[in-house]
Design a protein around this motif. Structure first.
Motif, PDB file in Angstrom:
ATOM      1  N   ALA A   1      81.657  24.431  15.819  1.00 13.33           N
ATOM      2  CA  ALA A   1      81.910  25.926  15.261  1.00 13.33           C
ATOM      3  C   ALA A   1      81.981  26.735  16.745  1.00 13.33           C
ATOM      4  N   ASN A   2      81.140  26.268  17.642  1.00 16.59           N
ATOM      5  CA  ASN A   2      81.228  27.028  18.724  1.00 16.59           C
ATOM      6  C   ASN A   2      82.252  26.975  19.668  1.00 16.59           C
ATOM      7  N   THR A   3      82.930  25.529  19.515  1.00 12.70           N
ATOM      8  CA  THR A   3      84.210  25.531  20.130  1.00 12.70           C
ATOM      9  C   THR A   3      85.333  26.145  19.389  1.00 12.70           C
ATOM     10  N   PHE A   4      85.167  26.419  18.098  1.00 14.07           N
ATOM     11  CA  PHE A   4      86.228  27.282  17.201  1.00 14.07           C
ATOM     12  C   PHE A   4      86.103  28.611  17.700  1.00 14.07           C
ATOM     13  N   LEU A   5      84.971  29.068  18.119  1.00 15.96           N
ATOM     14  CA  LEU A   5      84.701  30.341  18.655  1.00 15.96           C
ATOM     15  C   LEU A   5      85.364  30.807  19.810  1.00 15.96           C
ATOM     16  N   LEU A   6      85.252  29.819  20.785  1.00 20.61           N
ATOM     17  CA  LEU A   6      85.925  29.856  22.060  1.00 20.61           C
ATOM     18  C   LEU A   6      87.579  29.772  21.898  1.00 20.61           C
ATOM     19  N   ILE A   7      88.047  29.134  20.998  1.00 21.00           N
ATOM     20  CA  ILE A   7      89.472  28.991  20.824  1.00 21.00           C
ATOM     21  C   ILE A   7      89.889  30.322  20.281  1.00 21.00           C
ATOM     22  N   CYS A   8      89.106  30.889  19.374  1.00 21.38           N
ATOM     23  CA  CYS A   8      89.343  32.225  18.777  1.00 21.38           C
ATOM     24  C   CYS A   8      89.539  33.553  19.812  1.00 21.38           C
ATOM     25  N   SER A   9      88.493  33.250  20.781  1.00 26.29           N
ATOM     26  CA  SER A   9      88.458  34.105  22.061  1.00 26.29           C
ATOM     27  C   SER A   9      89.815  34.121  22.759  1.00 26.29           C
ATOM     28  N   SER A  10      90.290  33.038  22.906  1.00 22.35           N
ATOM     29  CA  SER A  10      91.404  32.810  23.426  1.00 22.35           C
ATOM     30  C   SER A  10      92.561  33.612  22.958  1.00 22.35           C
ATOM     31  N   VAL A  11      92.685  33.377  21.546  1.00 26.61           N
ATOM     32  CA  VAL A  11      93.673  34.087  20.868  1.00 26.61           C
ATOM     33  C   VAL A  11      93.534  35.777  21.005  1.00 26.61           C
ATOM     34  N   SER A  12      92.173  36.100  20.840  1.00 29.75           N
ATOM     35  CA  SER A  12      91.876  37.798  20.962  1.00 29.75           C
ATOM     36  C   SER A  12      92.321  37.931  22.354  1.00 29.75           C
TER      37      SER A  12
ATOM     38  N   TRP B   1      90.612  44.373  21.529  1.00 29.97           N
ATOM     39  CA  TRP B   1      90.972  42.873  21.539  1.00 29.97           C
ATOM     40  C   TRP B   1      89.908  42.381  22.589  1.00 29.97           C
ATOM     41  N   LEU B   2      89.804  43.175  23.858  1.00 34.01           N
ATOM     42  CA  LEU B   2      88.907  43.045  24.800  1.00 34.01           C
ATOM     43  C   LEU B   2      87.433  42.758  24.544  1.00 34.01           C
ATOM     44  N   LEU B   3      87.138  43.662  23.661  1.00 32.92           N
ATOM     45  CA  LEU B   3      85.688  43.864  23.164  1.00 32.92           C
ATOM     46  C   LEU B   3      85.464  42.505  22.508  1.00 32.92           C
ATOM     47  N   VAL B   4      86.637  42.208  21.657  1.00 30.95           N
ATOM     48  CA  VAL B   4      86.173  41.026  20.726  1.00 30.95           C
ATOM     49  C   VAL B   4      86.063  39.840  21.371  1.00 30.95           C
ATOM     50  N   THR B   5      86.938  39.610  22.428  1.00 28.48           N
ATOM     51  CA  THR B   5      86.912  38.308  23.489  1.00 28.48           C
ATOM     52  C   THR B   5      85.452  38.539  24.003  1.00 28.48           C
TER      53      THR B   5
ATOM     54  N   HIS C   1      91.728  31.359  29.457  1.00 17.11           N
ATOM     55  CA  HIS C   1      92.542  30.523  28.966  1.00 17.11           C
ATOM     56  C   HIS C   1      92.105  28.972  29.733  1.00 17.11           C
ATOM     57  N   PHE C   2      91.883  28.773  30.904  1.00 25.03           N
ATOM     58  CA  PHE C   2      91.488  27.754  31.595  1.00 25.03           C
ATOM     59  C   PHE C   2      90.261  27.189  31.172  1.00 25.03           C
ATOM     60  N   VAL C   3      89.333  28.138  31.128  1.00 23.19           N
ATOM     61  CA  VAL C   3      88.031  28.001  30.921  1.00 23.19           C
ATOM     62  C   VAL C   3      88.001  27.111  29.417  1.00 23.19           C
TER      63      VAL C   3
END
Lengths: 592, 227, 208
Positions: free
Chosen positions: C69-80, C99-103, C192-194
């Motif tokens: 779930a946490n991984t999914f969260l991080l992937i979403c943050s890349s999208v945002s 979107w920065l705030l969301v990230t 994105h790298f992280v």
């Protein structure tokens, strides 16, 4: 590039607004940063030399109190009554190498010349990221202070060798050094950021900020070698940092990455260390090769023999540097088949090294050789690099390495490469570019005297070390006389020590020349060596922003004694007569 | 002063082969060294600056570069192949001699402890015979030494037998050699192992077959007396 | 040369990689980061290969579902992050800020979940130290490699969040425009790298 390089005029105007602090201390000017690196790393070089002299005192005169009443200065935990203790001897060996490799040679190569030469030789006004560049310098004294502090903590400075083989380095239990080893690790982790931020700048600057017409194959070899070195720094240092962090965790929070009692792998440390360590060796020698190429071409008034293959050889050496680390571990218990593949890759390095050597000699051939101090140092580099390279062949042969590994033969080999090679290369570089840095020439008489005595004393000191190794004398031995079979070598050891004392002392001449010439040297013009590089197309020393206008490059950097020209040099930015006033960029001829 | 390039006398079976390789490299590198340095000095003198003479504009010579590139490559590859043969003889696991006498050597700061099979003929049992800082072996018979360390990395160095091998804690490394002469030969530690590293020396004592057997039985009697 | 002649001379520099310096610098820096994580991941692979008994089966100690779930969260943050960059490319400053705030929030959440995971694991005796490791499966090498790899990744995420906050403040001040938003692009690369590193770490540490 979204923005063109700003033209220098605006730069040189705001130069006057900067106060003392921004000009001399927190400067973002690449030339000032180069000078800061120069002074700092020369101080560390002097410190490393003094540590070497103490090592040699113990080997030359074992058990005798240090001269000049040094015993009174050193605490009893190091040298009671002036007699060096075995644990202090191990710290001396470790710290001598650490200071020389990480705090003297590396900053002298990349820090000084990377900063000084890259923007000037490619015709840029500064580095790509001047503030990161300033940071890169200021990390160095911080790391150096941490390293120095380790001498004064309980247990003394790290004593597990500069290679810090685990598990000796994982716990004070084995060495008696607790905090000292931790400070050693922390200092090198911190220093790594200096190398990476520096390398980041060098790589970006060379790729993106070359003046018009400065195509890849018109870049002078000094910048080429620094560019390749920057890549090595960038990719090798993080590996070391990773390893150092794991070792630090073993030391502090009790992990067992390298501790066999927790199933850790001591040999994994050696693999990590040498995977970094061999590229590191090339970090320490490649820039010197670049300086020597420049100096020999300029002082013999001839193009570099085979410029293209010189570039290819630099790149080849850097690539091969990644696949040879196992030759440091032939006798570690590494799989013997793996040993053979490392032997094969290692001997291949002889090929690009031979190209470089013979091409330097080819550059001298039919030249018009001017015996100035830079040339003497540069030719010494070639002469001594030959010895260091040839002695490497003994060690590359795994069976011969069985006998010679960890003996004085290795010590001789690495000092021929790193002192005979790198240090003489650095002297060639400093004496050659000194007028550009400080606007004055160094004194020739003092310079030649320093070179002559150094060259002789150096060889008297290090050449007999080969013989010690052949007789089986181990390195890092506090008192060889413990072994009956080494007792007959004492007279050789004493002779070596005396030669080292001469070699170290005569460096005072260099220091005097360095500081005296800064104020009293003969004024240098813009181009005292009649050189072609762009760095000689701006004033000495160059103002903030370097060039009054961005130079345009019309040809390669080594067009010396071009047939039909009156002058025996042809600056890279001198406009060709026929195209004078033409409105286009110079054409890129293929194969240039 | 000892400025000799001659290696000390070797007393192991693979010693002469290893020494030969060393001398071959010495001769090749010696010739390259002399030729290169002589040419360098000759050019320095011949092409020194003289008024009115200009340097010749030469950008290079692909032919010359090919010659010295390929010559270097051929020489070093030949040396590598020559080296491989000797390396395999010494280190290849399949080349370990079969009729070898086996013993254990355990290193610790700062001593070498050798263990020999006791009356039960097994190594690593309670009746093992021990000797400290002395390694006893028979002459003219292959010997396998299992190297172990109790603390840090040491290196088992028998200069005159041309043997050197790191001793790594957590691992057992077997090595082999065969002494060709009786007598006492130095044993040294060749890897920095702490403040006493410099005095971590010992002696390799090579006995004749009979002497070795009688030494073993003497040691057995001593061990029994102690009990 | 006369001014007229000077004016006609083309003084554009040699073409580099066709990107602005900061972006090139970030690429180069990320290469060194690759080598850093290589040293940690390489050590992990060597130790795991040499001592399989120290490593428990996937899911035996580590909570795979939570981390997935946490991984999914991080992937979403890349999208945002991509959304934020796309917004400013259109000149949409409000969108950038949003979107920065969301990230930032998702990055913070990721680090918080990781901290929670660390606390839970340490209660089970899953610790890096040789003497401290008391978990019911695996061995101390498992704990040590786990904390080093995920810890240094977490530190990278945390630094990324701090950098994003810095960029966010600048965005609130309206310092980015259609023409000039290099900072957003550069921090985006890092982010994105992280994220990418985490996908590799999640696979080799949790799933295999």
């Amino acid at each position: 590039m979204s923005s063109a390089i700003p033209v220098g005029d605006s730069h040189s105007e705001d130069h006057h607004d900067l106060g003392f602090i921004r000009t001399y201390i927190f400067s973002t000017d690449h030339k000032m940063i180069a000078k800061q690196f120069l002074v700092t790393s020369l101080l560390f070089l002097a410190l490393g030399g003094m540590l070497a002299a103490m090592i040699r005192w113990q080997l030359g005169f074992p058990g005798q109190p240090l001269p000049f009443n040094l015993g009174a200065i050193l605490p009893d935990t190091m040298a009671p009554g002036g007699i060096i203790l075995p644990e202090f001897y191990n710290s001396l060996v470790t710290m001598h190498a650490t200071f020389m490799v990480f705090f003297a040679l590396m900053p002298l190569m990349a820090g000084v010349f990377g900063n000084l030469l890259i923007p000037l030789q490619i015709g840029a006004d500064d580095m790509a990221f001047p503030r990161i560049n300033m940071l890169s310098f200021w990390i160095t004294p911080v790391a150096g202070a941490i390293m120095l502090a380790s001498f004064f903590v309980e247990g003394g400075a790290a004593g597990a060798g500069w290679t810090s083989y685990a598990p000796l380095s994982t716990s004070g239990e084995w060495t008696g050094v607790y905090l000292g080893q931790i400070l050693w690790l922390v200092s090198l982790i911190v220093l790594g950021f200096s190398s990476i931020t520096g390398a980041l700048n060098y790589v970006t600057t060379v790729i993106a900020m070359r003046a018009p017409g400065m195509t890849w194959f018109r870049i002078p070899l000094a910048t080429w070698s620094l560019f390749v070195t920057a890549w090595l720094l960038l990719l090798a240092i993080p590996i070391l940092t990773g390893g150092l962090i794991l070792l630090l965790l073993d030391q502090t929070i009790g992990t067992a990455f390298f501790r066999p009692e927790g199933s850790g792998e001591p040999l994994m440390w050696q693999h990590i260390f040498w995977f970094f360590g061999h590229p590191e060796v090339y970090i320490l020698i490649l820039p010197a090769m670049g300086f020597v190429s420049e100096v020999i071409a300029n002082r013999s008034r001839k193009p570099v023999f085979g410029y293209h293959s010189m570039v290819v050889a630099i790149v080849a050496i850097a690539f091969l540097g990644w696949v040879v680390w196992g030759h440091h571990m032939f006798q570690s218990g590494m799989n013997p088949f793996l040993g053979m593949s490392f032997m094969a890759t290692t001997v291949v390095i002889a090929v690009p090294s031979a190209i470089k050597t013979f091409n330097w000699i080819g550059t001298l051939w039919k030249g018009d050789i001017h015996f100035d101090t830079p040339l003497l140092h540069a030719v010494s580099f070639v002469a001594l690099f030959v010895i260091g390279g040839l002695s490497g062949i003994f060690l590359a042969s795994a069976p011969v390495d069985i006998y010679l590994h960890d003996t004085y033969f290795i010590v001789a080999h690495l000092h021929y490469v790193l002192v005979g090679g790198s240090l003489f290369g650095i002297f060639a570089g400093i004496t050659f570019w000194y007028p550009k840095m400080f606007g004055r020439m160094m004194n020739e008489t003092l310079g030649k005297l320093h070179w002559g005595v150094s060259f002789i004393a150096y060889n008297l000191a290090f050449f007999p070390m080969h013989n010690l190794g052949v007789q089986g004398m181990m390195r890092r031995i506090y008192d060889p006389n413990q072994y009956e079979f080494l007792q007959s070598l004492q007279s050789t050891n004493t002779f070596i020590s005396k030669s080292v004392f001469v070699f170290v002392s005569v460096q005072v001449l260099f220091a005097i020349n360095f500081f005296w010439s800064m104020r009293k040297g003969k004024k240098a013009g813009d181009n005292p060596w009649d050189s072609n590089g762009l760095e000689w197309a701006c004033p000495s020393p160059p103002p903030h922003g370097n060039f009054a206008e961005i130079p345009i490059v019309h040809r390669g950097p080594y067009e010396y004694s071009y047939p039909g020209r009156e002058q025996d040099f042809w600056p890279q930015n001198e406009a060709p007569v026929e195209s004078f006033g033409a409105s286009t960029k110079p054409e890129h001829k293929p194969g240039e | 002063m000892n400025l000799s390039w001659i290696m000390p006398e070797s007393v192991s079976t693979f010693g002469p082969a290893l020494d030969n390789l060393y001398y071959v490299i010495l001769v090749i590198t010696g010739i390259v060294f002399v030729v290169t340095e002589v040419v360098l000095v000759y050019f320095m003198i011949k092409y020194r600056h003289k008024e009115g003479r200009k340097a010749t504009y030469i950008e290079g010579s692909s032919k010359a570069e090919w010659i010295w590139t390929s010559a270097t490559a051929v020489i070093v590859m030949a040396l590598a192949i020559y080296s491989k043969g000797i390396w395999d003889e010494i280190r290849h696991p399949d080349m370990f001699p079969e009729n070898a006498y086996e013993l254990n050597v355990t290193a610790k700061q700062y001593e070498w402890n050798a263990a020999y099979a006791g009356p039960d003929g097994q190594l690593g049992t309670s009746d093992d015979i021990m000797s400290r800082n002395q390694v006893h072996v028979p002459v003219d018979q292959p010997v396998i030494v299992n190297l172990q360390s109790e603390d840090v990395i040491h290196s088992f160095f028998l200069p005159q037998l041309r043997v050197k091998h790191d001793v790594v804690p957590g691992r057992v490394w077997p090595i082999w050699f065969e002494a060709t002469q009786t007598g006492e030969f130095p044993l040294a530690c060749a890897e920095l192992c702490g403040l006493g590293h410099y005095r971590m020396g010992g002696t390799l004592i090579v006995h004749s077959k009979e002497d070795f057997d009688s030494w073993l039985s003497e040691m057995q009697i001593e061990a029994e007396d102690d009990e | 040369m006369s001014d007229a002649v000077l004016a006609t001379i083309d003084r554009t520099p040699e073409p580099g990689m066709g990107v602005f310096n900061k972006k090139l610098g970030m690429w180069v820096f990320l290469l060194s980061e690759v080598m850093f994580f290589t040293s940690l991941i390489g050590s992990y692979i060597i130790l795991r290969y040499a001592h399989p008994d120290h490593f428990a089966a996937p899911g035996e100690l580590l909570n795979v579902n939570l981390t997935a779930a946490n991984t999914f969260l991080l992937i979403c943050s890349s999208v945002s992050m991509v959304k934020a960059f796309a917004a400013i490319q259109q000149g949409d400053l409000k969108g950038l800020q949003r979107w920065l705030l969301v990230t930032i929030l998702m990055g913070t959440a990721f680090v918080s979940v990781q901290a929670y995971e660390y606390i839970m694991l340490s209660h089970e005796g899953f610790l890096p130290g040789l003497a401290d490791y008391t978990a019911h499966a695996g061995g101390p090498l498992y704990g040590a490699t786990f904390y080093v790899m995920t810890g240094f990744h977490g530190a990278h995420v945390s630094l990324g969040v701090l950098a994003l906050i810095f960029v966010y403040i600048r965005a609130l001040r309206g310092e980015y425009t259609v023409a000039d938003h290099e900072g957003v692009e550069v921090i985006g690369l890092y982010w994105h790298f992280v994220d990418l590193v985490w996908i590799i770490l999640f696979t080799i540490v949790y799933l295999i």
